[in-house]
Design a protein around this motif. Structure first.
Motif, mmCIF file in Angstrom:
data_model
loop_
_atom_site.group_PDB
_atom_site.id
_atom_site.type_symbol
_atom_site.label_atom_id
_atom_site.label_comp_id
_atom_site.label_asym_id
_atom_site.label_seq_id
_atom_site.Cartn_x
_atom_site.Cartn_y
_atom_site.Cartn_z
ATOM 1 N N THR A 88 0.875 -1.155 0.000
ATOM 2 C CA THR A 88 0.000 0.000 0.000
ATOM 3 C C THR A 88 0.918 1.212 0.000
ATOM 4 O OG1 THR A 88 -1.697 -1.174 1.259
ATOM 5 C CG2 THR A 88 -1.820 1.228 1.241
ATOM 6 N N VAL A 89 0.686 2.131 -0.934
ATOM 7 C CA VAL A 89 1.524 3.322 -1.067
ATOM 8 C C VAL A 89 0.746 4.526 -0.539
ATOM 9 C CG1 VAL A 89 2.630 4.879 -2.725
ATOM 10 C CG2 VAL A 89 2.807 2.399 -3.024
ATOM 11 N N THR A 90 1.409 5.301 0.322
ATOM 12 C CA THR A 90 0.820 6.519 0.872
ATOM 13 C C THR A 90 1.700 7.693 0.460
ATOM 14 O OG1 THR A 90 -0.020 5.266 2.756
ATOM 15 C CG2 THR A 90 0.037 7.659 2.986
ATOM 16 N N VAL A 91 1.060 8.725 -0.111
ATOM 17 C CA VAL A 91 1.788 9.912 -0.564
ATOM 18 C C VAL A 91 1.263 11.120 0.214
ATOM 19 C CG1 VAL A 91 2.372 11.370 -2.539
ATOM 20 C CG2 VAL A 91 2.018 8.907 -2.869
ATOM 21 N N THR A 92 2.203 11.856 0.815
ATOM 22 C CA THR A 92 1.830 13.053 1.566
ATOM 23 C C THR A 92 2.674 14.242 1.129
ATOM 24 O OG1 THR A 92 3.361 12.480 3.356
ATOM 25 C CG2 THR A 92 1.071 11.776 3.620
ATOM 26 N N THR A 98 -3.805 13.695 1.459
ATOM 27 C CA THR A 98 -3.031 12.446 1.499
ATOM 28 C C THR A 98 -3.669 11.432 0.557
ATOM 29 O OG1 THR A 98 -2.312 12.836 3.761
ATOM 30 C CG2 THR A 98 -2.273 10.550 2.995
ATOM 31 N N TYR A 99 -2.822 10.742 -0.178
ATOM 32 C CA TYR A 99 -3.282 9.703 -1.108
ATOM 33 C C TYR A 99 -2.858 8.338 -0.575
ATOM 34 C CZ TYR A 99 -3.414 6.604 -5.121
ATOM 35 O OH TYR A 99 -3.649 5.540 -5.950
ATOM 36 N N THR A 100 -3.780 7.370 -0.586
ATOM 37 C CA THR A 100 -3.467 5.990 -0.221
ATOM 38 C C THR A 100 -3.941 5.091 -1.353
ATOM 39 O OG1 THR A 100 -3.722 6.492 2.127
ATOM 40 C CG2 THR A 100 -3.786 4.169 1.494
ATOM 41 N N SER A 101 -3.042 4.260 -1.846
ATOM 42 C CA SER A 101 -3.340 3.402 -2.997
ATOM 43 C C SER A 101 -4.107 2.150 -2.599
ATOM 44 C CB SER A 101 -2.048 2.964 -3.687
ATOM 45 O OG SER A 101 -1.386 1.972 -2.912
ATOM 46 N N SER A 102 -4.659 1.510 -3.598
ATOM 47 C CA SER A 102 -5.149 0.137 -3.457
ATOM 48 C C SER A 102 -3.912 -0.750 -3.381
ATOM 49 C CB SER A 102 -5.975 -0.249 -4.686
ATOM 50 O OG SER A 102 -7.081 0.604 -4.822
ATOM 51 N N PRO A 103 -4.061 -2.011 -2.982
ATOM 52 C CA PRO A 103 -2.892 -2.894 -2.932
ATOM 53 C C PRO A 103 -2.216 -3.028 -4.301
ATOM 54 C CG PRO A 103 -4.730 -3.862 -1.743
ATOM 55 C CD PRO A 103 -5.271 -2.653 -2.462
ATOM 56 N N ILE A 104 -0.898 -2.957 -4.277
ATOM 57 C CA ILE A 104 -0.074 -3.110 -5.479
ATOM 58 C C ILE A 104 0.747 -4.379 -5.292
ATOM 59 C CG2 ILE A 104 1.749 -2.102 -6.903
ATOM 60 C CD1 ILE A 104 0.855 0.651 -5.760
ATOM 61 N N ILE A 105 0.589 -5.326 -6.197
ATOM 62 C CA ILE A 105 1.266 -6.616 -6.073
ATOM 63 C C ILE A 105 2.549 -6.597 -6.894
ATOM 64 C CG2 ILE A 105 1.086 -9.102 -6.461
ATOM 65 C CD1 ILE A 105 -1.993 -8.724 -6.204
ATOM 66 N N VAL A 106 3.672 -6.823 -6.221
ATOM 67 C CA VAL A 106 4.973 -6.914 -6.879
ATOM 68 C C VAL A 106 5.386 -8.387 -6.871
ATOM 69 C CG1 VAL A 106 7.406 -6.240 -6.807
ATOM 70 C CG2 VAL A 106 5.631 -4.579 -6.191
ATOM 71 N N VAL A 113 12.548 -8.686 -9.590
ATOM 72 C CA VAL A 113 11.148 -8.327 -9.398
ATOM 73 C C VAL A 113 10.632 -7.694 -10.689
ATOM 74 C CG1 VAL A 113 11.267 -8.000 -6.897
ATOM 75 C CG2 VAL A 113 11.728 -6.067 -8.406
ATOM 76 N N ILE A 114 9.330 -7.738 -10.853
ATOM 77 C CA ILE A 114 8.688 -7.113 -12.006
ATOM 78 C C ILE A 114 8.138 -5.766 -11.524
ATOM 79 C CG2 ILE A 114 6.845 -7.319 -13.713
ATOM 80 C CD1 ILE A 114 7.215 -10.408 -13.361
ATOM 81 N N PRO A 115 8.735 -4.666 -11.991
ATOM 82 C CA PRO A 115 8.370 -3.342 -11.478
ATOM 83 C C PRO A 115 6.903 -2.989 -11.736
ATOM 84 C CG PRO A 115 10.363 -3.237 -12.808
ATOM 85 C CD PRO A 115 9.786 -4.604 -12.997
ATOM 86 N N GLN A 116 6.327 -2.314 -10.770
ATOM 87 C CA GLN A 116 4.973 -1.786 -10.885
ATOM 88 C C GLN A 116 5.064 -0.267 -10.805
ATOM 89 O OE1 GLN A 116 2.273 -3.895 -11.443
ATOM 90 N NE2 GLN A 116 3.978 -5.320 -11.653
ATOM 91 N N SER A 117 4.396 0.404 -11.725
ATOM 92 C CA SER A 117 4.420 1.869 -11.775
ATOM 93 C C SER A 117 3.059 2.426 -11.402
ATOM 94 C CB SER A 117 4.791 2.347 -13.180
ATOM 95 O OG SER A 117 6.082 1.895 -13.526
ATOM 96 N N LEU A 118 3.089 3.585 -10.770
ATOM 97 C CA LEU A 118 1.855 4.262 -10.365
ATOM 98 C C LEU A 118 2.074 5.751 -10.506
ATOM 99 C CD1 LEU A 118 -0.970 4.171 -8.923
ATOM 100 C CD2 LEU A 118 0.297 4.347 -6.779
ATOM 101 N N THR A 119 1.100 6.426 -11.112
ATOM 102 C CA THR A 119 1.106 7.883 -11.162
ATOM 103 C C THR A 119 0.027 8.377 -10.214
ATOM 104 O OG1 THR A 119 1.887 7.926 -13.440
ATOM 105 C CG2 THR A 119 0.825 9.921 -12.631
#
Length: 125
Positions: A88-92, A98-106, A113-119
């Motif tokens: 879970t990514v939190t951006v402040t 504040t932004y909190t993401s849905s679960p991101i599976i790496v 690892v297979i990189p996951q990108s999020l904007t």
């Protein structure tokens, strides 16, 4: 003469069977360090990248990491290097919601690892 022919044939067969084919299912991995998460943060109104004063945190269970700006990855916060997980990514940032993401599976392949990108488009207060 038959014996010489059979002996030569036997030696040739032994040599062929003992040869290794270096291309058989061998996977060559790079020495590159791969980040599992790459996060770009933008101002939702202007679309401009935000980096100053931005904190990006990734959490996977009890694991917590503050992502860093990585040279060469323009405006991208990176982390979870060579680490699989469900993040879970939190951006402040001051002045923004504040932004909190849905679960991101790496996940990973045999090498990295297979990189996951999020904007993330942060909304100002």
């Amino acid at each position: 003469m038959k014996r010489l022919f059979l002996f030569t044939l036997l030696v040739a067969l032994l040599m062929i069977s003992s040869c290794k084919n270096d291309n058989d299912d061998q996977i060559v991995c790079t020495q590159q360090y791969v980040y599992g998460l790459n996060i770009v943060v933008l101002d939702a109104t202007t679309g401009n990248p935000l980096v100053e004063g931005v904190t990006v945190e990734a959490t996977d269970g009890s694991y917590n990491e503050t992502l860093q700006l990585i040279p060469g990855l323009e405006y991208s916060f990176a982390g979870a290097g060579e680490r699989v997980g469900i993040y879970t990514v939190t951006v402040t940032k001051d002045g923004y919601q504040t932004y909190t993401s849905s679960p991101i599976i790496v996940t990973r392949n045999v090498c990295h690892v297979i990189p996951q990108s999020l904007t993330v488009n942060l909304q100002s207060n």
